[in-house]
Write a protein that holds these residues in place. Sequence first.
Motif, PDB file in Angstrom:
ATOM      1  N   THR A 287       0.676  -1.184  -0.124  1.00 29.15           N
ATOM      2  CA  THR A 287      -0.081  -0.008   0.087  1.00 29.15           C
ATOM      3  C   THR A 287       0.840   1.068   0.065  1.00 29.15           C
ATOM      4  O   THR A 287       2.140   1.084   0.263  1.00 29.15           O
ATOM      5  CB  THR A 287      -0.825  -0.114   1.186  1.00 29.15           C
ATOM      6  N   GLU A 288       0.272   2.337  -0.143  1.00 23.70           N
ATOM      7  CA  GLU A 288       1.199   3.825   0.005  1.00 23.70           C
ATOM      8  C   GLU A 288       1.956   3.833   1.295  1.00 23.70           C
ATOM      9  O   GLU A 288       2.913   4.295   1.076  1.00 23.70           O
ATOM     10  CB  GLU A 288       0.332   4.841  -0.613  1.00 23.70           C
ATOM     11  N   LYS A 289       1.081   3.477   2.238  1.00 29.31           N
ATOM     12  CA  LYS A 289       1.737   3.567   3.504  1.00 29.31           C
ATOM     13  C   LYS A 289       2.871   2.569   3.782  1.00 29.31           C
ATOM     14  O   LYS A 289       3.867   2.823   4.504  1.00 29.31           O
ATOM     15  CB  LYS A 289       0.693   3.480   4.835  1.00 29.31           C
ATOM     16  N   SER A 290       2.602   1.385   3.230  1.00 28.93           N
ATOM     17  CA  SER A 290       3.645   0.350   3.381  1.00 28.93           C
ATOM     18  C   SER A 290       4.752   0.899   2.571  1.00 28.93           C
ATOM     19  O   SER A 290       6.242   0.458   2.958  1.00 28.93           O
ATOM     20  CB  SER A 290       3.165  -0.915   3.091  1.00 28.93           C
ATOM     21  N   LEU A 291       4.857   1.473   1.546  1.00 29.23           N
ATOM     22  CA  LEU A 291       5.847   1.715   0.653  1.00 29.23           C
ATOM     23  C   LEU A 291       6.594   2.825   1.550  1.00 29.23           C
ATOM     24  O   LEU A 291       7.747   3.022   1.281  1.00 29.23           O
ATOM     25  CB  LEU A 291       5.331   2.458  -0.817  1.00 29.23           C
ATOM     26  N   LYS A 292       5.935   3.627   2.175  1.00 28.60           N
ATOM     27  CA  LYS A 292       6.721   4.694   2.913  1.00 28.60           C
ATOM     28  C   LYS A 292       7.692   4.005   4.017  1.00 28.60           C
ATOM     29  O   LYS A 292       8.818   4.495   4.249  1.00 28.60           O
ATOM     30  CB  LYS A 292       5.796   5.640   3.740  1.00 28.60           C
ATOM     31  N   LEU A 293       7.087   3.049   4.735  1.00 29.08           N
ATOM     32  CA  LEU A 293       8.004   2.452   5.660  1.00 29.08           C
ATOM     33  C   LEU A 293       9.162   1.887   4.804  1.00 29.08           C
ATOM     34  O   LEU A 293      10.335   1.782   5.569  1.00 29.08           O
ATOM     35  CB  LEU A 293       7.240   1.671   6.640  1.00 29.08           C
ATOM     36  N   LEU A 294       9.038   0.910   3.825  1.00 29.50           N
ATOM     37  CA  LEU A 294       9.978   0.254   3.319  1.00 29.50           C
ATOM     38  C   LEU A 294      10.984   1.335   2.805  1.00 29.50           C
ATOM     39  O   LEU A 294      12.155   0.908   2.838  1.00 29.50           O
ATOM     40  CB  LEU A 294       9.214  -0.270   1.894  1.00 29.50           C
ATOM     41  N   ALA A 295      10.571   2.426   2.408  1.00 26.49           N
ATOM     42  CA  ALA A 295      11.732   3.502   1.905  1.00 26.49           C
ATOM     43  C   ALA A 295      12.473   3.960   3.097  1.00 26.49           C
ATOM     44  O   ALA A 295      13.787   4.037   2.847  1.00 26.49           O
ATOM     45  CB  ALA A 295      10.785   4.680   1.522  1.00 26.49           C
ATOM     46  N   ILE A 296      12.007   3.895   4.497  1.00 25.96           N
ATOM     47  CA  ILE A 296      12.862   4.180   5.623  1.00 25.96           C
ATOM     48  C   ILE A 296      13.603   3.064   5.766  1.00 25.96           C
ATOM     49  O   ILE A 296      14.838   3.252   6.159  1.00 25.96           O
ATOM     50  CB  ILE A 296      12.031   4.360   6.738  1.00 25.96           C
ATOM     51  N   LEU A 297      13.123   1.728   5.751  1.00 29.57           N
ATOM     52  CA  LEU A 297      13.880   0.555   6.093  1.00 29.57           C
ATOM     53  C   LEU A 297      15.128   0.342   5.055  1.00 29.57           C
ATOM     54  O   LEU A 297      16.100  -0.268   5.549  1.00 29.57           O
ATOM     55  CB  LEU A 297      12.922  -0.672   6.185  1.00 29.57           C
ATOM     56  N   CYS A 298      14.770   0.685   3.844  1.00 33.37           N
ATOM     57  CA  CYS A 298      15.871   0.559   2.772  1.00 33.37           C
ATOM     58  C   CYS A 298      17.095   1.455   2.877  1.00 33.37           C
ATOM     59  O   CYS A 298      18.164   1.398   2.095  1.00 33.37           O
ATOM     60  CB  CYS A 298      15.405   0.356   1.751  1.00 33.37           C
ATOM     61  N   THR A 299      16.985   2.403   3.714  1.00 32.12           N
ATOM     62  CA  THR A 299      18.179   3.221   4.067  1.00 32.12           C
ATOM     63  C   THR A 299      19.410   2.578   4.768  1.00 32.12           C
ATOM     64  O   THR A 299      20.384   3.221   5.033  1.00 32.12           O
ATOM     65  CB  THR A 299      17.615   4.478   4.564  1.00 32.12           C
TER      66      THR A 299
END
Length: 406
Positions: A287-299
């Motif tokens: 979802t759009e919200k899960s992509l936001k968290l994935l973007a943080i984790l992939c840092t």
Amino acid sequence: MVKEELYITVPSVFRCPISLDVMKSPVSLCTGVTYDRSSIQQWLESGHNTCPATMQVLPSKDFVPNLTLHRLINLWVQSSTRRPGSDSPRLLQAATPAISEVQAKLLIEKIESESCADSLSKVVEFVSFCEENRRFVVTLDGFVEVIACVLTRKCVEIEALEMSVRILDLILGEDGVKERLNKLILKSNQENNILSAIVLILQNGSLNSKIKSVRVLDSLALDSESKRKIADSQNLIFILLHLLKTSNNQSLNDAVTSFLTTVSITRSIKSLLIQNGAVEILSNTLTEKSLKLLAILCTSSEGRLAIGSEPKWAAGIVEKLLKMSKTATEDAVLVLWSMCCVSKDEKVKEEVAKGNGVTKILVVMQREGEGNVKMMCRDLVKALRAGCKDRCLGSYETKTTHIRPC
């Protein structure tokens, strides 16, 4: 013959400020406020020495009958109970909450000494009724603290805990409430912890209560100290990820994902999420919200390694790339860039290319202004061009100076 029911609103001056019922025997205190005799007697006999409506200290507890108002009420009742030319009674309906402000004060006093689900339920009804009621209770001395204190008591029934969280959720938008609750959370210890009660609700409460509990947590994570304390509390991360994995309710999943995004501020919290399977859970929903968290984790390198463990997740991101909001698209680009340009994961590159990723990334790049997203798109095109059948991209060069993740 069907009886016709007509509804009228009772004039507010005819209602007792305590019971909200039409007064049968109106009496006035020395403050000039009129109450129904039975209601004010009960108030005074319970030990109060103030006027319930004004909270003025009473120099005298004597009251006198308000004969004029009594006469007006009787005339109104006689004219309202029957329609002209009909024997059908008219039904009275009030556009008011089930309890008054005075009753709300009494209930709060009761809740302070006894965590009763019934009393809390009536306060919920009062604060749910209108914005004015919410503003009123927040101004009462210690109201926020009394409701929060219910969550810190031992052996409180789950219904009372749920009611407390519901009240807090309703008043979070009022001035100063978040800050007051934030201080209570930071001050609480392990044995007397508001967070422990919220964890209990997340484990055993109703779906609606779980959603409100997560929203309350998210609203209270105001600074780095509170975010760390909340995230580190009572296996909360594990419990929330379990909810995210097992729940089919989108409102709950969105609330949980938003909260996890809010508290993911340190390497240790990100690591905890990754170790407990957050990447797999998020990548399977996208979802759009899960992509936001994935973007943080992939840092983090740990997050990139987790995403790279299943290249098909990258293909799922590419598939959604042009179907999301601008913000979600930027998050998706960041995840792909992290995997293809930072980690240089060949399997991920292959999945992105197979999903027509180059073309989609070019579209994103064309509609972006100058900035990090456009530069990441250029990097991605350069990284993917070797595997792209369109050889016209072979001479495409990029120059970027943006900051890369650690």
